[in-house]
Design a protein around this motif. Structure first.
Motif, mmCIF file in Angstrom:
data_model
loop_
_atom_site.group_PDB
_atom_site.id
_atom_site.type_symbol
_atom_site.label_atom_id
_atom_site.label_comp_id
_atom_site.label_asym_id
_atom_site.label_seq_id
_atom_site.Cartn_x
_atom_site.Cartn_y
_atom_site.Cartn_z
ATOM 1 N N VAL A 162 89.825 124.295 13.887
ATOM 2 C CA VAL A 162 89.704 122.858 14.130
ATOM 3 C C VAL A 162 88.232 122.505 14.128
ATOM 4 O O VAL A 162 87.423 123.132 14.820
ATOM 5 N N ILE A 163 87.871 121.487 13.351
ATOM 6 C CA ILE A 163 86.479 121.055 13.275
ATOM 7 C C ILE A 163 86.356 119.640 13.838
ATOM 8 O O ILE A 163 87.324 118.877 13.844
ATOM 9 N N LEU A 164 85.168 119.311 14.299
ATOM 10 C CA LEU A 164 84.850 117.974 14.777
ATOM 11 C C LEU A 164 83.913 117.322 13.772
ATOM 12 O O LEU A 164 82.814 117.811 13.514
ATOM 13 N N THR A 165 84.348 116.224 13.180
ATOM 14 C CA THR A 165 83.557 115.549 12.156
ATOM 15 C C THR A 165 82.494 114.652 12.796
ATOM 16 O O THR A 165 82.481 114.435 14.020
ATOM 17 N N LYS A 166 81.634 114.099 11.965
ATOM 18 C CA LYS A 166 80.593 113.212 12.463
ATOM 19 C C LYS A 166 81.167 111.907 13.017
ATOM 20 O O LYS A 166 80.514 111.224 13.806
ATOM 21 N N SER A 167 82.371 111.572 12.584
ATOM 22 C CA SER A 167 83.028 110.360 13.102
ATOM 23 C C SER A 167 83.868 110.656 14.335
ATOM 24 O O SER A 167 84.706 109.852 14.741
ATOM 25 N N ASN A 168 83.670 111.868 14.926
ATOM 26 C CA ASN A 168 84.390 112.285 16.131
ATOM 27 C C ASN A 168 85.909 112.361 15.915
ATOM 28 O O ASN A 168 86.702 111.906 16.741
ATOM 29 N N ASP A 216 79.729 133.824 13.772
ATOM 30 C CA ASP A 216 80.350 133.735 12.449
ATOM 31 C C ASP A 216 80.239 132.309 11.918
ATOM 32 O O ASP A 216 80.120 131.346 12.688
ATOM 33 N N VAL A 217 80.296 132.179 10.605
ATOM 34 C CA VAL A 217 80.149 130.879 9.954
ATOM 35 C C VAL A 217 81.370 130.619 9.068
ATOM 36 O O VAL A 217 81.840 131.507 8.349
ATOM 37 N N PHE A 218 81.880 129.398 9.124
ATOM 38 C CA PHE A 218 83.016 128.993 8.302
ATOM 39 C C PHE A 218 82.511 128.093 7.170
ATOM 40 O O PHE A 218 81.878 127.068 7.425
ATOM 41 N N ARG A 219 82.808 128.507 5.946
ATOM 42 C CA ARG A 219 82.360 127.752 4.773
ATOM 43 C C ARG A 219 83.570 127.278 3.963
ATOM 44 O O ARG A 219 84.681 127.771 4.135
ATOM 45 N N ASP A 220 83.313 126.334 3.071
ATOM 46 C CA ASP A 220 84.361 125.792 2.191
ATOM 47 C C ASP A 220 85.579 125.334 2.990
ATOM 48 O O ASP A 220 86.732 125.575 2.603
ATOM 49 N N VAL A 221 85.331 124.672 4.091
ATOM 50 C CA VAL A 221 86.426 124.171 4.931
ATOM 51 C C VAL A 221 87.083 122.989 4.227
ATOM 52 O O VAL A 221 86.421 121.998 3.901
ATOM 53 N N THR A 222 88.380 123.108 3.982
ATOM 54 C CA THR A 222 89.120 122.080 3.252
ATOM 55 C C THR A 222 90.190 121.475 4.136
ATOM 56 O O THR A 222 90.966 122.198 4.771
ATOM 57 N N VAL A 223 90.207 120.146 4.189
ATOM 58 C CA VAL A 223 91.243 119.388 4.893
ATOM 59 C C VAL A 223 91.879 118.448 3.888
ATOM 60 O O VAL A 223 91.192 117.596 3.311
ATOM 61 N N LYS A 224 93.175 118.624 3.660
ATOM 62 C CA LYS A 224 93.879 117.891 2.603
ATOM 63 C C LYS A 224 93.185 118.186 1.262
ATOM 64 O O LYS A 224 93.133 119.323 0.838
ATOM 65 N N ASP A 225 92.627 117.168 0.599
ATOM 66 C CA ASP A 225 91.980 117.392 -0.700
ATOM 67 C C ASP A 225 90.456 117.340 -0.615
ATOM 68 O O ASP A 225 89.772 117.347 -1.652
ATOM 69 N N TYR A 226 89.929 117.310 0.601
ATOM 70 C CA TYR A 226 88.476 117.192 0.750
ATOM 71 C C TYR A 226 87.892 118.500 1.275
ATOM 72 O O TYR A 226 88.404 119.082 2.242
ATOM 73 N N THR A 227 86.833 118.963 0.636
ATOM 74 C CA THR A 227 86.138 120.183 1.048
ATOM 75 C C THR A 227 84.767 119.823 1.597
ATOM 76 O O THR A 227 83.963 119.166 0.915
ATOM 77 N N PHE A 228 84.485 120.236 2.819
ATOM 78 C CA PHE A 228 83.190 119.974 3.453
ATOM 79 C C PHE A 228 82.135 120.904 2.856
ATOM 80 O O PHE A 228 82.345 122.112 2.742
ATOM 81 N N GLN A 229 81.016 120.331 2.505
ATOM 82 C CA GLN A 229 79.938 121.098 1.894
ATOM 83 C C GLN A 229 79.120 121.862 2.929
ATOM 84 O O GLN A 229 78.616 122.948 2.648
ATOM 85 N N ILE A 288 92.405 119.732 11.571
ATOM 86 C CA ILE A 288 92.877 121.098 11.386
ATOM 87 C C ILE A 288 92.647 121.497 9.934
ATOM 88 O O ILE A 288 93.126 120.825 9.018
ATOM 89 N N ALA A 289 91.915 122.569 9.712
ATOM 90 C CA ALA A 289 91.568 122.998 8.361
ATOM 91 C C ALA A 289 92.781 123.588 7.656
ATOM 92 O O ALA A 289 93.554 124.349 8.245
ATOM 93 N N ASP A 290 92.946 123.238 6.384
ATOM 94 C CA ASP A 290 94.014 123.807 5.569
ATOM 95 C C ASP A 290 93.595 125.142 4.959
ATOM 96 O O ASP A 290 94.430 126.023 4.746
ATOM 97 N N SER A 291 92.301 125.278 4.680
ATOM 98 C CA SER A 291 91.784 126.548 4.157
ATOM 99 C C SER A 291 90.297 126.631 4.469
ATOM 100 O O SER A 291 89.632 125.612 4.673
ATOM 101 N N PHE A 292 89.783 127.854 4.478
ATOM 102 C CA PHE A 292 88.362 128.053 4.776
ATOM 103 C C PHE A 292 87.996 129.492 4.436
ATOM 104 O O PHE A 292 88.860 130.359 4.224
ATOM 105 N N THR A 293 86.692 129.731 4.407
ATOM 106 C CA THR A 293 86.158 131.078 4.211
ATOM 107 C C THR A 293 85.311 131.434 5.426
ATOM 108 O O THR A 293 84.454 130.651 5.836
ATOM 109 N N ARG A 294 85.545 132.616 5.974
ATOM 110 C CA ARG A 294 84.829 133.019 7.185
ATOM 111 C C ARG A 294 83.828 134.121 6.859
ATOM 112 O O ARG A 294 84.194 135.167 6.310
ATOM 113 N N ASP A 295 82.569 133.877 7.196
ATOM 114 C CA ASP A 295 81.514 134.882 7.055
ATOM 115 C C ASP A 295 81.277 135.506 8.427
ATOM 116 O O ASP A 295 80.874 134.819 9.374
ATOM 117 N N GLU A 296 81.524 136.795 8.529
ATOM 118 C CA GLU A 296 81.414 137.479 9.821
ATOM 119 C C GLU A 296 80.081 138.189 9.956
ATOM 120 O O GLU A 296 79.586 138.803 9.003
#
Length: 379
Positions: A99-105, A123-136, A109-117
């Motif tokens: 679960v991520i908190l966006t700038k708009s508060n 750890d860092v989560f990259r390529d977090v995708t919610v619906k059809d949008y991927t956070f850069q 819930i992420a549909d997919s992501f990549t975890r760098d351990e």
């Protein structure tokens, strides 16, 4: 009529008959897996979605933005009940939830992501995708809510078992249909080998007959010279019954429920051992989940100094019983003087009262040591 006239005028060897398709292959019962998972996971999801998240400071509830996000509207598209239902479903089905908190508060819930351990860094989560949008931008572990459920993904863990159940269920359905079907033979009089075009037409005609018997309660077959249909057997209703198929589906659901810690009686609506089942369900299934959620929220939402100063996030409404259900036990706790009334209110999930009288310990029973009992005559 062209097909029938062709058949009447020709005689042929029997080899070409083996190319005709006279039945269907056994279908895979993929819905069995979905049925078991949906039944059990949604059962837990509906339970957790009734939770109430309280922001506490020195045992008093605080109202702030987090209270609104967790209990009313986590984001623009979901209510709190829908959010926590999906949260639990994703957690159990995928073995993890982010679960991520966006700038708009908004809590998403992420549909997919990549975890760098990393070993010594968060750890860092990259390529977090919610619906059809991927956070850069990446999300560090200390800025997200992340929970794992088990050591292995539930669906992959149970794939082998589901395949076995699907094969068995398919065979039981096949036997049941076979034992209840109407069977017949088709006789064809032909004088020469049929060409490919005629075989295709004949195959279509046989398919129509097959579908007519399968889909209609009453079916008529034209009886023509050179083309004969004889019914050789009628289904007598023997073989696998509907009850046996139902028992197999129930057995599959029971196996999934046992893995998740849900008493079988609850998931099937059996009220015979309801009280015992509820206690086991809350203690061994819901309790650990609530603890995971509460620990993660306290670690990620509250600062360490605030937690040590008395701030807490409490999850209420699931593990506590209704005061009306335990009224007699409440009376005994207060009457013995072991707990005050505000402490008992917290036990049943209610907030503390500001009335100072409820912080006092009272004794309404004659609890005292045997040596202090007065009475009788002194000699």
């Amino acid at each position: 009529m062209g097909l029938i006239s062709t058949v009447l005028k020709r005689n042929s060897e029997l080899e070409w008959l083996f190319d005709l398709e006279l039945g269907d292959e056994v279908s895979q019962r993929a819905y069995l897996k979905k049925l078991a998972l949906e039944t059990c996971i949604n059962f837990i999801g509906r339970t957790i979605s009734q939770s109430e998240f309280r922001m506490m400071k020195d045992n008093k509830r605080q109202s702030n933005d987090w209270d609104y996000l967790l209990n009313v509207r986590p984001n623009t598209d979901q209510s709190a009940a829908d959010f926590w239902h999906k949260f639990i479903y994703t957690l159990i089905d995928e073995n993890e939830v982010l679960v991520i908190l966006t700038k708009s508060n908004d809590l998403l819930i992420a549909d997919s992501f990549t975890r760098d351990e990393y070993a010594v860094y968060p750890d860092v989560f990259r390529d977090v995708t919610v619906k059809d949008y991927t956070f850069q931008s990446p999300f560090p572990m200390d800025k997200v809510i992340y929970i794992t459920y088990n050591n292995e993904k539930l669906t992959s863990f149970m794939d082998g078992m589901f395949n076995d159940y699907a094969d068995l269920f398919s065979r039981m359905v096949e036997i049941s249909l076979r034992n209840n079907q109407i069977r017949g033979t088709v006789g064809i009089d032909s004088s020469q080998t049929l060409d490919e075009k005629t075989q295709t037409k004949l195959q279509k005609f046989i398919d129509k007959l097959f579908n007519s018997f399968r889909k209609n309660s009453v079916a008529l077959v034209p009886k023509l010279k050179g083309f004969e249909y004889d019914e050789v057997a009628k289904g007598e209703g023997n073989g696998q019954s509907i009850d046996e198929l139902t028992k197999l589906k129930k057995s599959l659901i029971d196996d999934v429920a046992n893995i998740l810690g849900i008493p079988n009686a609850l998931v099937h609506g059996d009220l015979a051992d309801y009280e015992t089942s509820i206690k086991a369900y809350v203690k061994f299934c819901i309790g650990p989940l609530v603890k995971k959620i509460k620990d993660e929220l306290n670690a990620k939402i509250l600062e360490k100094k605030d937690y040590l100063a008395g701030s807490r996030i409490e999850v209420r409404g699931i593990t506590e019983k209704s005061p009306l259900e335990v009224a007699e036990a409440i009376d005994k706790l207060i009457a013995s003087g072991g707990w005050n009334r505000n402490e008992v209110r917290e036990m049943v999930g209610s907030e503390r009262s500001d009335n100072p009288e409820l912080d006092k310990y009272v004794i309404t029973k004659n609890y005292q040591s045997a040596g202090l009992v007065e009475g009788g005559e002194k000699k």
